[in-house]
Design a protein around this motif. Structure first.
Motif, mmCIF file in Angstrom:
data_model
loop_
_atom_site.group_PDB
_atom_site.id
_atom_site.type_symbol
_atom_site.label_atom_id
_atom_site.label_comp_id
_atom_site.label_asym_id
_atom_site.label_seq_id
_atom_site.Cartn_x
_atom_site.Cartn_y
_atom_site.Cartn_z
ATOM 1 N N VAL A 1 -65.198 -19.916 -41.360
ATOM 2 C CA VAL A 1 -63.928 -19.248 -41.049
ATOM 3 C C VAL A 1 -63.411 -18.372 -42.191
ATOM 4 O O VAL A 1 -62.345 -17.767 -42.057
ATOM 5 N N GLU A 2 -64.143 -18.263 -43.272
ATOM 6 C CA GLU A 2 -63.658 -17.549 -44.451
ATOM 7 C C GLU A 2 -63.289 -16.097 -44.159
ATOM 8 O O GLU A 2 -62.212 -15.629 -44.538
ATOM 9 N N ASP A 3 -64.156 -15.364 -43.458
ATOM 10 C CA ASP A 3 -63.871 -13.950 -43.182
ATOM 11 C C ASP A 3 -62.653 -13.798 -42.284
ATOM 12 O O ASP A 3 -61.812 -12.913 -42.502
ATOM 13 N N GLU A 4 -62.552 -14.654 -41.291
ATOM 14 C CA GLU A 4 -61.411 -14.597 -40.374
ATOM 15 C C GLU A 4 -60.100 -14.890 -41.126
ATOM 16 O O GLU A 4 -59.084 -14.220 -40.915
ATOM 17 N N MET A 5 -60.131 -15.877 -42.016
ATOM 18 C CA MET A 5 -58.950 -16.226 -42.796
ATOM 19 C C MET A 5 -58.559 -15.072 -43.721
ATOM 20 O O MET A 5 -57.379 -14.720 -43.829
ATOM 21 N N ARG A 6 -59.529 -14.468 -44.363
ATOM 22 C CA ARG A 6 -59.238 -13.334 -45.253
ATOM 23 C C ARG A 6 -58.661 -12.146 -44.473
ATOM 24 O O ARG A 6 -57.804 -11.424 -44.977
ATOM 25 N N ASP A 7 -59.138 -11.929 -43.257
ATOM 26 C CA ASP A 7 -58.594 -10.854 -42.423
ATOM 27 C C ASP A 7 -57.125 -11.102 -42.090
ATOM 28 O O ASP A 7 -56.305 -10.176 -42.110
ATOM 29 N N VAL A 8 -56.792 -12.350 -41.782
ATOM 30 C CA VAL A 8 -55.400 -12.698 -41.481
ATOM 31 C C VAL A 8 -54.526 -12.427 -42.701
ATOM 32 O O VAL A 8 -53.464 -11.799 -42.600
ATOM 33 N N LEU A 9 -54.965 -12.903 -43.873
ATOM 34 C CA LEU A 9 -54.180 -12.699 -45.089
ATOM 35 C C LEU A 9 -54.058 -11.212 -45.431
ATOM 36 O O LEU A 9 -52.992 -10.751 -45.859
ATOM 37 N N ALA A 10 -55.125 -10.453 -45.231
ATOM 38 C CA ALA A 10 -55.080 -9.015 -45.506
ATOM 39 C C ALA A 10 -54.113 -8.310 -44.560
ATOM 40 O O ALA A 10 -53.389 -7.396 -44.972
ATOM 41 N N SER A 11 -54.076 -8.735 -43.305
ATOM 42 C CA SER A 11 -53.153 -8.104 -42.350
ATOM 43 C C SER A 11 -51.701 -8.410 -42.724
ATOM 44 O O SER A 11 -50.824 -7.581 -42.525
ATOM 45 N N TRP A 12 -51.450 -9.577 -43.263
ATOM 46 C CA TRP A 12 -50.088 -9.908 -43.696
ATOM 47 C C TRP A 12 -49.705 -9.128 -44.949
ATOM 48 O O TRP A 12 -48.551 -8.815 -45.157
ATOM 49 N N ARG A 13 -50.700 -8.823 -45.748
ATOM 50 C CA ARG A 13 -50.428 -8.123 -47.000
ATOM 51 C C ARG A 13 -50.174 -6.640 -46.769
ATOM 52 O O ARG A 13 -49.237 -6.073 -47.295
ATOM 53 N N ARG A 14 -51.011 -5.974 -45.977
ATOM 54 C CA ARG A 14 -50.851 -4.532 -45.808
ATOM 55 C C ARG A 14 -50.538 -4.107 -44.397
ATOM 56 O O ARG A 14 -50.393 -2.930 -44.119
ATOM 57 N N GLY A 15 -50.463 -4.996 -43.473
ATOM 58 C CA GLY A 15 -50.160 -4.639 -42.088
ATOM 59 C C GLY A 15 -51.439 -4.500 -41.280
ATOM 60 O O GLY A 15 -52.521 -4.385 -41.812
ATOM 61 N N ARG A 16 -51.282 -4.530 -40.016
ATOM 62 C CA ARG A 16 -52.431 -4.421 -39.116
ATOM 63 C C ARG A 16 -52.976 -3.002 -39.103
ATOM 64 O O ARG A 16 -52.208 -2.040 -39.067
ATOM 65 N N PRO A 17 -54.300 -2.848 -39.150
ATOM 66 C CA PRO A 17 -54.860 -1.487 -39.086
ATOM 67 C C PRO A 17 -54.635 -0.898 -37.685
ATOM 68 O O PRO A 17 -54.648 -1.599 -36.693
ATOM 69 N N ASP A 18 -54.397 0.398 -37.636
ATOM 70 C CA ASP A 18 -54.144 1.062 -36.330
ATOM 71 C C ASP A 18 -55.417 1.350 -35.594
ATOM 72 O O ASP A 18 -56.451 1.525 -36.060
#
Length: 157
Positions: free
Chosen positions: A140-157
């Protein structure tokens, strides 16, 4: 005879005291025991909150004020949902951290745990698939990092 040799050889320890290394080690142990005794005494006297002693025994632990954690989350994770930010701020401020812990480390640990358990299949991998913690974390590491990245910079369009 041994006393006479010690007078001649300057590095020789007095009979029955062991080597220099042993005496230094014993001295360090005695100092650590004395420091621990003093911490316990201060805690018993009410000078120190016993909950503030870190479980590692390395002295007082570190606490972060809830408002400080909330401000950090607002700046570094602006796209994290407000309810999650409040929950994480509460969790970070309640816990006693290691004396050397930094706010970013403490917040990252709690956010990572939250994302792993709430936004991935981590618990299912442990419970139903019988994976070990390390194996499930890798899955689940990649999925978790994606969640944290989306919280940090917002969801990509």
């Amino acid at each position: 005879m041994a006393g006479q040799l010690c007078a001649i050889l300057p590095r020789c320890a007095p009979p029955g005291t062991g080597s220099r290394r042993t005496s230094r080690r014993e001295g360090e142990k005695a100092r650590r025991r004395e420091m621990a005794r003093r911490r316990r005494t201060r805690a018993d006297d009410g000078d120190l909150d016993p909950r503030a002693l870190h479980e590692s025994g390395n002295g007082p632990g570190r606490h972060f004020a809830r408002e400080t954690v909330q401000a950090f989350l607002d700046l570094d994770y602006p796209h994290c949902p407000p309810a999650i930010r409040r929950s994480v701020a509460d969790a970070v401020s309640r816990r006693t951290w290691a004396p050397h812990a930094r706010l970013a480390q403490a917040t990252g640990i709690v956010l990572g745990n939250f994302a792993r358990h709430q936004f991935t299949d981590y618990d299912d991998l442990l419970d139903y698939h019988g994976l070990a913690k390390d194996e499930a974390r890798l899955v689940v590491e990649d999925e978790m990092r994606d969640v944290l990245a989306s919280w940090r910079r917002g969801r990509p369009d």
